[in-house]
Motif scaffolding. Structure first.
Motif, PDB file in Angstrom:
ATOM      1  N   CYS A 177      26.248   8.052 -78.286  1.00 47.32           N
ATOM      2  CA  CYS A 177      26.734   6.866 -77.574  1.00 47.32           C
ATOM      3  C   CYS A 177      26.398   7.031 -76.103  1.00 47.32           C
ATOM      4  O   CYS A 177      26.953   7.901 -75.428  1.00 47.32           O
ATOM      5  N   ARG A 179      27.242   5.263 -73.700  1.00 43.17           N
ATOM      6  CA  ARG A 179      28.342   4.893 -72.818  1.00 43.17           C
ATOM      7  C   ARG A 179      29.336   6.048 -72.745  1.00 43.17           C
ATOM      8  O   ARG A 179      29.769   6.460 -71.683  1.00 43.17           O
ATOM      9  N   CYS A 180      29.708   6.584 -73.902  1.00 45.49           N
ATOM     10  CA  CYS A 180      30.681   7.670 -73.937  1.00 45.49           C
ATOM     11  C   CYS A 180      30.028   9.021 -73.648  1.00 45.49           C
ATOM     12  O   CYS A 180      30.724  10.029 -73.524  1.00 45.49           O
ATOM     13  N   CYS A 345      29.024   2.427 -81.544  1.00 45.23           N
ATOM     14  CA  CYS A 345      30.095   3.379 -81.280  1.00 45.23           C
ATOM     15  C   CYS A 345      31.429   2.765 -81.707  1.00 45.23           C
ATOM     16  O   CYS A 345      31.750   1.651 -81.312  1.00 45.23           O
ATOM     17  N   CYS A 348      33.661   2.193 -78.328  1.00 45.59           N
ATOM     18  CA  CYS A 348      33.360   1.284 -77.219  1.00 45.59           C
ATOM     19  C   CYS A 348      32.395   0.184 -77.620  1.00 45.59           C
ATOM     20  O   CYS A 348      32.120  -0.712 -76.834  1.00 45.59           O
TER      21      CYS A 348
HETATM   22 ZN   LIG Z   1      30.971   4.819 -76.963  1.00 43.23          ZN
END
Ligand SMILES: [Zn+2]
Ligand SMILES: [Zn+2]
Length: 875
Positions: A177, A179-180, A345, A348
């Protein structure tokens, strides 16, 4: 405790008080020297709050535990919460974002302090909500997956596996992911359909003899292509394998290879191979010794391997690369929209990228084999059995388990590196390198997958690796109760870890229950607006009613529909128990021992209710033992409400109110005996109201510690004798209702009974029959009377003759019945033609069609009943 009960049952004033008293008295803790019995609560996320799925899951476990406790087992239901790595980290990161601070600003240590502070403040919400539901967990045993003991267990198993070579570090394609900034396990990825574009690209053969056409939806990954692959038997490409193509951008020369993994039916049968960005391509690369060129950074942008596209976001690069290829004239005409499942994900919602990174893995094969054998050999049973198949399928196809996560919140990987390149795992935090003694060491930055610690739950919670008394007593656990959604990733891992570390399966039974749905069977979701909050139900109707509805719906092997109306119905059932007990107490006065009257002093009703009790006790007990709580709940509710309250109590009122002292004593003994046993049998399902009523009835003690009623033999002969009487009362009542006999009128009847033994039975109970049916004079006869103008009701074993003079005007009544039958007939045919209309059936909302079907069934049933009544009059 006194015997005074308020007029109506108010769960709000009872439930909290009883729970606190139970907990304070230590009644939930393991007790006595009975055989141990243990359930581990699947630890809810520390960020969670109690939803309706938990309510079902916990109610089932609580019922199992309460029954075993009453049976005298030494029970442990161990509660706790899971640290839920990514979920908790996200909650705290969101809090920080509101203060415009990032976790990087704080640094690892300060950030973790902040998460612990959050956990102390907010992390116990769900355990308080569990108390509202009545969960009788042994709270002194409460654990947290990151507490000291469990952290020690995590280190222990990690180091043992590391030393056995079961844990290794490797380059693998993971679900990443951007973003994470972390790898996700397969189950943390949600697949959703996404509209993309299938683009055809022509890669020129390096020798200038033509080109190969390949298809892709992720054009930008061509920057990392290291081969083009075809199927070995694909004749279109026979001469080409071994040659090379030149990538239109970047100009790298890459080989054309043959591999069995290629589907010749897909696209042109030639596939670009991008080992760093596709798991199948990665495997192909392993087989062919191809290089893996990673073109993405951890934030999803193109990295330095992407040449001029470096720094661009992956979606931006997708557009730009396509444009450049188009300018080069290598993009095929056949460009078409293409819907395909893309991983997102679960936290998110960001599109997950298959990404090559260095991760820690557990070798699964040596652990999976004994875990498969254990279920095959029946050392662990699935209930229902069919779920063993899901488990087997999953276990046989398991890939190595990626256990590292790029998070801060979690068990940090206990591996250290020294500046001289050594690497070692350690049970305790070391000061120096285990190999060279250098103090220039640093710990691995990553943490372990949350499931790494929850997989140890069945034994780490009992003090392992120390050989504690609790571990000896409660491992293996007896049953694991959970929903079918986590058989794969949690149950399977507990099996592997338990067998490997303890040498024995973690639990004897795995009971898999269904999902709670709305009353139409629809999945509950915020977007449908049909989510039911169990805490609101508890506020409105009490925990007992909420639990009872869940139990009645929890048919073994099925999903669990519920509606608020049904919970209201079970609140009424709790009230029924309340009123029943008040009635008994009104006559019983102070609690005292009341031995059951000897058999020859028992009436047919007494013998019937005692036999029915034995039967329902045995049925409910067997059903609960088989985790079939729906059968147990329905049987007990029907018994308490219909058999006991509606029939036996009504039948016995006469003796209670105007009988001799001996009769009164006998009835009271039976009433208190049956009521007390019913409360006990219901206790696992409805813990609060049963304890409160038991206290009033017995005057002392608690129902929690039993005893559990032992079912004796049923008396079928007594049951059949009483059923004969019930049948007559029911027929007389039905006659009144069907013919709308005015309440003030008391019709007479002659009941002709051919059986010479049933005649005296009916004669002896005639007064009760008369009162319960609101009837006038009843005569019992061996032969039919000579009579005209009467209705005749034919029953099994009896014919009831009702003279109609003074009860109803026969002609009027015949006319009325015919009118009603006609009207209903017209309505039925109206609905029938509506339902025969395909247009209506396919276009009208499902509920509307369903209502019409119900009305039709109702009309037909009414016609049938009225026709029977008409036949009685015209016979
Ligand atoms: Zn994520
Ligand atoms: Zn070293």
């Amino acid at each position: 405790m006194g015997t005074e009960l308020p007029k109506t049952y108010d769960p709000a004033t009872v439930e909290g008080r009883l729970y606190d008293a139970w907990e304070a008295a230590g009644l939930f803790e393991p007790h006595g020297d009975g055989q141990p019995y243990c359930i581990m609560l699947p630890p809810p996320n520390v960020t969670g709050s109690l939803h309706i799925g938990h309510a079902l899951d916990h109610s089932i476990q609580d019922a199992i535990i309460r029954r075993k406790r009453m049976q005298g087992y030494r029970v442990l239901w161990l509660p706790g919460t899971d640290h839920a790595g990514i979920a908790t980290q996200n909650v705290v990161e969101r809090e920080l974002a509101a203060e415009s601070v990032s976790r990087q600003d704080l640094g690892r240590e300060k950030f973790l302090e902040r998460v612990w502070a959050w956990k102390e403040k907010s992390g116990s919400r769900i355990t308080h909500q569990m108390r509202r539901l009545g969960d009788s967990c042994a709270w002194s045993y409460e654990r947290f997956t990151m507490d000291e003991g469990l952290s020690r267990a995590v280190r222990e198993i990690f180091v043992r596996w590391y030393e056995r070579g079961l844990i290794y570090r490797g380059n693998r394609i993971t679900n990443w992911c951007p973003r994470c900034h972390t790898a996700l396990s397969d189950i943390e990825v949600e697949h959703r359909d996404v509209d993309g574009e299938l683009v055809q690209l022509r890669y020129p053969l390096t020798d200038g003899s033509g080109h190969l056409t390949i298809a892709t939806t992720r054009v930008e990954t061509m920057l990392g292509d290291t081969a083009v692959a075809v199927h070995p038997s694909d004749e279109r490409y026979t001469g080409l394998v071994g040659k090379t193509v030149t990538l239109p951008i970047g100009g790298r020369e890459i080989p054309i290879i043959a591999d069995d993994a290629i589907d010749p039916e897909f696209g042109t049968g030639a596939l670009k191979v991008t080992p760093a960005h596709d798991p199948i391509d990665f495997e192909i690369a392993q087989r062919h010794g191809l290089e893996a060129i990673n073109v993405l950074s951890d934030d999803g942008s193109i990295n330095e391997n992407g040449g001029e596209y470096a720094g661009q976001d992956r979606f931006e690069a997708r557009k730009n690369v396509l444009e450049a290829l188009r300018a080069l004239g290598v993009v095929g005409e056949e460009q078409r929209p293409f819907t395909h499942a893309v991983g997102h994900c679960y936290r998110c919602g960001t599109e997950v990228e298959p990404w090559l990174s260095e991760q820690w893995f557990v070798k699964i094969e040596p652990l999976a084999k004994p875990a498969i054998a254990a279920v095959k050999e029946g050392r662990t049973h699935y209930v229902p059995e069919r779920y063993a198949r899901n488990y087997m399928d999953w276990m046989q196809n398991l890939r190595d388990w990626c256990i590292s996560r790029q998070l801060w919140w979690g068990h940090r990987i206990p591996v250290w590196y020294c500046d001289d390149g050594h690497q070692f795992a350690s049970r305790t935090d070391p000061d120096a390198c285990a190999e060279c003694g250098s103090t220039a060491i640093r710990q691995d930055e990553d943490v372990l997958d949350t499931w790494f610690s929850s997989a140890l739950w069945p034994f780490s919670t009992l003090g392992w690796p120390d050989q504690t008394d609790d571990l000896r007593a409660f491992y293996p656990n007896d049953v694991l109760v959970t929903g079918y959604d986590i058989i794969t990733f949690w149950v399977s891992r507990m099996m592997m870890d338990g067998i490997d570390m303890m040498g024995e399966v973690p639990f004897r039974d795995v009971h898999i229950h269904g999902m709670v749905r709305d009353f139409r069977g629809k999945k509950m979701s915020k977007s449908f607006g049909n989510v039911i909050d169990p805490l609101e139900l508890i506020d409105r109707y009490g925990a007992d009613a909420t639990r009872m509805t869940l139990f009645r719906s929890a048919v073994l092997g099925g999903d669990v529909p519920i509606s608020e109306q049904w919970v209201e119905g079970d609140r009424n059932f709790a009230n029924k128990l309340w009123n029943l007990t008040r009635f008994v107490l009104m006559y019983a006065g102070e609690p005292q021992e009341r031995p059951l009257p000897p058999a020859d002093a028992q009436t047919v009703a007494d013998r019937w209710i005692l036999s029915r009790l034995e039967r329902v006790a045995s049925e409910a007990d067997a059903a609960m033992e088989a985790y079939d709580f729906a059968t147990a709940a329905v049987a007990l509710r029907t018994f308490a409400w219909n058999d006991f309250a509606d029939w036996y109590v009504e039948w016995s009122k006469g003796r209670l109110q105007s009988g001799t002292d001996e009769e009164k004593t006998a009835v009271l003994a039976i009433l208190t005996h049956v009521l007390s046993a019913t409360l006990r049998l219901l206790h696992p399902l409805m813990p609060f109201v049963t304890e409160e009523l038991h206290a009033s009835l017995a005057g002392t003690g608690t129902i929690l510690r039993g005893p559990w009623p032992q079912a004796g033999a049923a008396d079928s002969a007594a049951e059949s004798r009483f059923e004969f009487l019930q049948q007559i009362v029911a027929a007389l009542r039905r006659f009144r209702a069907d013919h709308k006999v005015a309440p003030s009128i008391r019709p007479a009847a002659t009941v002709v009974v051919a059986d010479s033994q049933r005649r005296p039975l009916l004669e002896s109970e005639l007064e009760r029959v008369r009162v319960l049916a609101s009837w006038g004079e009843i005569v019992v006869a061996a032969e039919a009377p000579d009579a005209v103008g009467e209705a005749r009701i034919v029953l099994g074993g009896a014919v009831v003759h009702v003279p109609l003079a003074g009860v109803l005007d026969i002609d009027d009544e015949i006319a009325r019945l015919r009118r009603e039958i006609d009207e209903l007939g017209r309505e039925a045919s109206r609905i029938e033609s509506k339902l025969a209309n395909q247009d209506f059936v396919s276009k009208a909302p499902e509920e509307v069609v369903e209502t019409q079907r119900e009305r039709l069934a109702g009309a037909r049933a009414a016609i049938e009943g009225l026709s029977e009544a008409l036949a009685e009059l015209t016979a």
